[in-house]
Write a protein that holds these residues in place. Structure first.
Motif, PDB file in Angstrom:
ATOM      1  N   PHE A 168       0.827  -1.204   0.000  1.00 30.76           N
ATOM      2  CA  PHE A 168       0.000   0.000   0.000  1.00 30.76           C
ATOM      3  C   PHE A 168       0.863   1.255   0.000  1.00 30.76           C
ATOM      4  CE2 PHE A 168      -1.703   3.447   2.614  1.00 30.76           C
ATOM      5  CZ  PHE A 168      -2.813   3.802   1.868  1.00 30.76           C
ATOM      6  N   LEU A 169       1.870   1.300   0.873  1.00 26.75           N
ATOM      7  CA  LEU A 169       2.731   2.475   0.958  1.00 26.75           C
ATOM      8  C   LEU A 169       3.535   2.677  -0.317  1.00 26.75           C
ATOM      9  CD1 LEU A 169       4.050   2.138   4.624  1.00 26.75           C
ATOM     10  CD2 LEU A 169       2.410   3.810   3.771  1.00 26.75           C
ATOM     11  N   GLU A 170       4.075   1.591  -0.841  1.00 24.00           N
ATOM     12  CA  GLU A 170       4.946   1.693  -2.009  1.00 24.00           C
ATOM     13  C   GLU A 170       4.178   2.047  -3.278  1.00 24.00           C
ATOM     14  OE1 GLU A 170       6.891  -2.052  -2.027  1.00 24.00           O
ATOM     15  OE2 GLU A 170       8.242  -1.568  -0.356  1.00 24.00           O
ATOM     16  N   ARG A 171       2.927   1.566  -3.377  1.00 23.35           N
ATOM     17  CA  ARG A 171       2.152   1.793  -4.608  1.00 23.35           C
ATOM     18  C   ARG A 171       1.286   3.036  -4.553  1.00 23.35           C
ATOM     19  NH1 ARG A 171       0.001  -4.468  -4.933  1.00 23.35           N
ATOM     20  NH2 ARG A 171       2.051  -5.451  -5.221  1.00 23.35           N
ATOM     21  N   ASN A 172       1.030   3.557  -3.373  1.00 23.06           N
ATOM     22  CA  ASN A 172       0.139   4.705  -3.248  1.00 23.06           C
ATOM     23  C   ASN A 172       0.823   5.924  -2.633  1.00 23.06           C
ATOM     24  OD1 ASN A 172      -2.768   3.543  -3.911  1.00 23.06           O
ATOM     25  ND2 ASN A 172      -1.744   2.002  -2.658  1.00 23.06           N
ATOM     26  N   VAL A 173       1.268   5.802  -1.398  1.00 21.11           N
ATOM     27  CA  VAL A 173       1.820   6.961  -0.694  1.00 21.11           C
ATOM     28  C   VAL A 173       3.157   7.399  -1.268  1.00 21.11           C
ATOM     29  CG1 VAL A 173       2.543   7.853   1.540  1.00 21.11           C
ATOM     30  CG2 VAL A 173       0.595   6.287   1.398  1.00 21.11           C
ATOM     31  N   TYR A 174       4.056   6.433  -1.470  1.00 21.39           N
ATOM     32  CA  TYR A 174       5.417   6.762  -1.914  1.00 21.39           C
ATOM     33  C   TYR A 174       5.696   6.231  -3.322  1.00 21.39           C
ATOM     34  CZ  TYR A 174       6.134   7.673   3.070  1.00 21.39           C
ATOM     35  OH  TYR A 174       6.036   8.148   4.350  1.00 21.39           O
ATOM     36  N   ARG A 175       4.683   6.182  -4.162  1.00 19.81           N
ATOM     37  CA  ARG A 175       4.845   5.575  -5.487  1.00 19.81           C
ATOM     38  C   ARG A 175       5.906   6.283  -6.315  1.00 19.81           C
ATOM     39  NH1 ARG A 175      -0.253   5.746  -9.327  1.00 19.81           N
ATOM     40  NH2 ARG A 175       0.266   7.972  -9.114  1.00 19.81           N
ATOM     41  N   GLU A 198       8.366   8.223  -5.373  1.00 16.70           N
ATOM     42  CA  GLU A 198       9.709   8.120  -4.803  1.00 16.70           C
ATOM     43  C   GLU A 198      10.308   6.719  -4.982  1.00 16.70           C
ATOM     44  OE1 GLU A 198       7.127   9.388  -3.380  1.00 16.70           O
ATOM     45  OE2 GLU A 198       7.555  11.253  -2.289  1.00 16.70           O
ATOM     46  N   THR A 199       9.496   5.693  -4.797  1.00 17.81           N
ATOM     47  CA  THR A 199      10.029   4.335  -4.866  1.00 17.81           C
ATOM     48  C   THR A 199      10.373   3.923  -6.291  1.00 17.81           C
ATOM     49  OG1 THR A 199       7.766   3.463  -4.932  1.00 17.81           O
ATOM     50  CG2 THR A 199       8.858   3.531  -2.788  1.00 17.81           C
ATOM     51  N   GLU A 200       9.773   4.586  -7.276  1.00 21.17           N
ATOM     52  CA  GLU A 200      10.114   4.275  -8.670  1.00 21.17           C
ATOM     53  C   GLU A 200      11.565   4.601  -8.973  1.00 21.17           C
ATOM     54  OE1 GLU A 200       7.347   6.354 -11.071  1.00 21.17           O
ATOM     55  OE2 GLU A 200       5.733   4.867 -10.852  1.00 21.17           O
ATOM     56  N   GLU A 201      12.149   5.499  -8.183  1.00 14.60           N
ATOM     57  CA  GLU A 201      13.536   5.900  -8.415  1.00 14.60           C
ATOM     58  C   GLU A 201      14.536   5.011  -7.682  1.00 14.60           C
ATOM     59  OE1 GLU A 201      13.790   9.920  -7.203  1.00 14.60           O
ATOM     60  OE2 GLU A 201      12.331  10.684  -8.672  1.00 14.60           O
ATOM     61  N   LEU A 202      14.048   4.080  -6.861  1.00  7.13           N
ATOM     62  CA  LEU A 202      14.934   3.232  -6.076  1.00  7.13           C
ATOM     63  C   LEU A 202      15.236   1.935  -6.798  1.00  7.13           C
ATOM     64  CD1 LEU A 202      13.209   3.589  -2.571  1.00  7.13           C
ATOM     65  CD2 LEU A 202      15.024   5.012  -3.544  1.00  7.13           C
ATOM     66  N   ASP A 203      16.454   1.432  -6.593  1.00  5.38           N
ATOM     67  CA  ASP A 203      16.761   0.108  -7.132  1.00  5.38           C
ATOM     68  C   ASP A 203      16.260  -0.950  -6.148  1.00  5.38           C
ATOM     69  OD1 ASP A 203      18.662  -0.196  -5.056  1.00  5.38           O
ATOM     70  OD2 ASP A 203      20.262   0.650  -6.296  1.00  5.38           O
ATOM     71  N   ASP A 204      16.436  -2.221  -6.471  1.00  4.41           N
ATOM     72  CA  ASP A 204      15.888  -3.311  -5.662  1.00  4.41           C
ATOM     73  C   ASP A 204      16.446  -3.302  -4.244  1.00  4.41           C
ATOM     74  OD1 ASP A 204      14.374  -4.110  -7.783  1.00  4.41           O
ATOM     75  OD2 ASP A 204      15.732  -5.717  -8.426  1.00  4.41           O
ATOM     76  N   GLU A 205      17.747  -3.046  -4.094  1.00  2.00           N
ATOM     77  CA  GLU A 205      18.355  -3.040  -2.767  1.00  2.00           C
ATOM     78  C   GLU A 205      17.828  -1.873  -1.933  1.00  2.00           C
ATOM     79  OE1 GLU A 205      20.482  -3.908   0.570  1.00  2.00           O
ATOM     80  OE2 GLU A 205      20.075  -5.153  -1.186  1.00  2.00           O
ATOM     81  N   GLN A 206      17.683  -0.721  -2.568  1.00  2.00           N
ATOM     82  CA  GLN A 206      17.155   0.442  -1.862  1.00  2.00           C
ATOM     83  C   GLN A 206      15.696   0.224  -1.453  1.00  2.00           C
ATOM     84  OE1 GLN A 206      17.981   3.327  -4.900  1.00  2.00           O
ATOM     85  NE2 GLN A 206      19.876   4.027  -3.932  1.00  2.00           N
ATOM     86  N   LYS A 207      14.910  -0.393  -2.333  1.00  2.00           N
ATOM     87  CA  LYS A 207      13.522  -0.691  -1.995  1.00  2.00           C
ATOM     88  C   LYS A 207      13.442  -1.636  -0.805  1.00  2.00           C
ATOM     89  CE  LYS A 207      11.468   0.006  -6.568  1.00  2.00           C
ATOM     90  NZ  LYS A 207      10.780  -0.639  -7.718  1.00  2.00           N
ATOM     91  N   LYS A 208      14.384  -2.587  -0.747  1.00  2.00           N
ATOM     92  CA  LYS A 208      14.403  -3.524   0.370  1.00  2.00           C
ATOM     93  C   LYS A 208      14.679  -2.796   1.679  1.00  2.00           C
ATOM     94  CE  LYS A 208      16.835  -7.580   2.152  1.00  2.00           C
ATOM     95  NZ  LYS A 208      17.921  -8.567   1.881  1.00  2.00           N
ATOM     96  N   ARG A 209      15.658  -1.906   1.684  1.00  2.00           N
ATOM     97  CA  ARG A 209      16.006  -1.186   2.901  1.00  2.00           C
ATOM     98  C   ARG A 209      14.914  -0.176   3.274  1.00  2.00           C
ATOM     99  NH1 ARG A 209      20.025   2.000   2.392  1.00  2.00           N
ATOM    100  NH2 ARG A 209      20.620   1.700   0.220  1.00  2.00           N
ATOM    101  N   PHE A 210      14.282   0.417   2.253  1.00  2.00           N
ATOM    102  CA  PHE A 210      13.171   1.327   2.519  1.00  2.00           C
ATOM    103  C   PHE A 210      12.006   0.564   3.148  1.00  2.00           C
ATOM    104  CE2 PHE A 210       9.487   3.855   0.639  1.00  2.00           C
ATOM    105  CZ  PHE A 210       9.494   4.775   1.668  1.00  2.00           C
ATOM    106  N   GLY A 211      11.736  -0.633   2.637  1.00  2.00           N
ATOM    107  CA  GLY A 211      10.687  -1.469   3.217  1.00  2.00           C
ATOM    108  C   GLY A 211      10.985  -1.836   4.660  1.00  2.00           C
ATOM    109  N   GLN A 212      12.231  -2.107   4.967  1.00  2.00           N
ATOM    110  CA  GLN A 212      12.618  -2.430   6.340  1.00  2.00           C
ATOM    111  C   GLN A 212      12.390  -1.231   7.263  1.00  2.00           C
ATOM    112  OE1 GLN A 212      16.693  -3.646   5.638  1.00  2.00           O
ATOM    113  NE2 GLN A 212      16.137  -5.794   5.341  1.00  2.00           N
TER     114      GLN A 212
END
Length: 253
Positions: free
Chosen positions: A104-111, A113-127
């Motif tokens: 929900f956060l990644e697809r709506n609130v921070y959509r 911003e997260t499009e600019e992150l690579d897979d590793e950054q998305k993982k750490r952002f999720g954590q």
């Protein structure tokens, strides 16, 4: 969004540079609210139709946050922190599993911003998002709050949503030709009922964003200091009755 320091190197982002509050500021905000709650200055209120709100005086939150951070905090920063913590409180109540919250956060609130992150950054952002959810769950959600939320979901009678107070300084009674100049209060209790034509808060309000009020039925009565003394006395007795029952039930387990 607040201004961020962006590194000119290609080094990975720190969690402080991800969208939203840095984790240390977020945790300090939650701890500040927990302190204010323990002092009776803030309340985490769960309504049936008014979602989750942190009720208290915003002017007290800023100094409490500054004390936790050991640095000055401007009003805008304090309001931003209070808003984000409130939003995560809604998420913590609406979703018990982080697996439902993160998409929900990644697809709506921070959509964006997260499009600019690579897979590793998305993982750490999720954590980091998981950590924020865990912090509000552990520090701000008591067993009593969760029990109230469960009761709200099954309530069939009127439930308190808010109380408004209006100060009346003068009343002219044209029928009797009298003027009342002693100030008094007009108290309005807003409530939801089982036939209120709005969706439950988890669907109507959504778990993110500022609360938008909507019409609710209400009950009004006049009130002066004597009435307030009576209400305090009766409500104090009622709270003692309820808490003593809760403690008795806990002891039986």
């Amino acid at each position: 969004m607040s201004e961020e320091h962006v590194s000119e190197t290609d080094e990975p982002r720190s969690t402080n540079e991800f969208p939203g509050l840095p984790l240390d500021v977020f945790e300090a905000a939650v701890e500040a609210l927990a302190d204010l709650r323990d002092d009776g200055k803030y309340t985490l209120f769960v309504g049936r139709l008014t979602s989750v709100r942190l009720i208290g005086e915003p002017r007290q939150f800023g100094p409490a946050l500054a004390e936790r951070l050991d640095r000055p905090v401007h009003d805008e920063e304090a309001q931003t922190a209070l808003t984000e913590v409130t939003n995560f409180c809604r998420l913590a109540l609406s979703h018990t599993e982080s697996s439902a919250v993160l998409p929900f956060l990644e697809r709506n609130v921070y959509r964006d911003e997260t499009e600019e992150l690579d897979d590793e950054q998305k993982k750490r952002f999720g954590q980091m998002l998981e950590s924020k959810l865990r912090i509000v769950s552990e520090r701000l959600y008591s067993d009593a709050v969760r029990a109230r939320a469960r009761r709200m979901e099954t309530a069939t009678g009127p439930c308190l949503e808010e109380m408004d107070v209006e100060l009346v300084e003068q009343r002219i009674d044209q029928l009797r030709g009298e003027k009342i100049e002693d100030p008094f209060l007009r108290v309005r209790l807003r409530y939801s009922s089982d036939n209120t034509s709005v969706l439950p808060f988890s669907l109507f309000q959504g778990p993110w964003g500022s609360f938008v009020p909507f019409p609710l039925p209400s009950f009004e009565f006049e009130c002066d200091e004597t009435d307030i003394d009576l209400l305090i006395s009766r409500l104090t007795h009622a709270k003692t009755l309820l808490t003593s029952r809760d403690e008795s039930d806990s002891g039986e387990e």
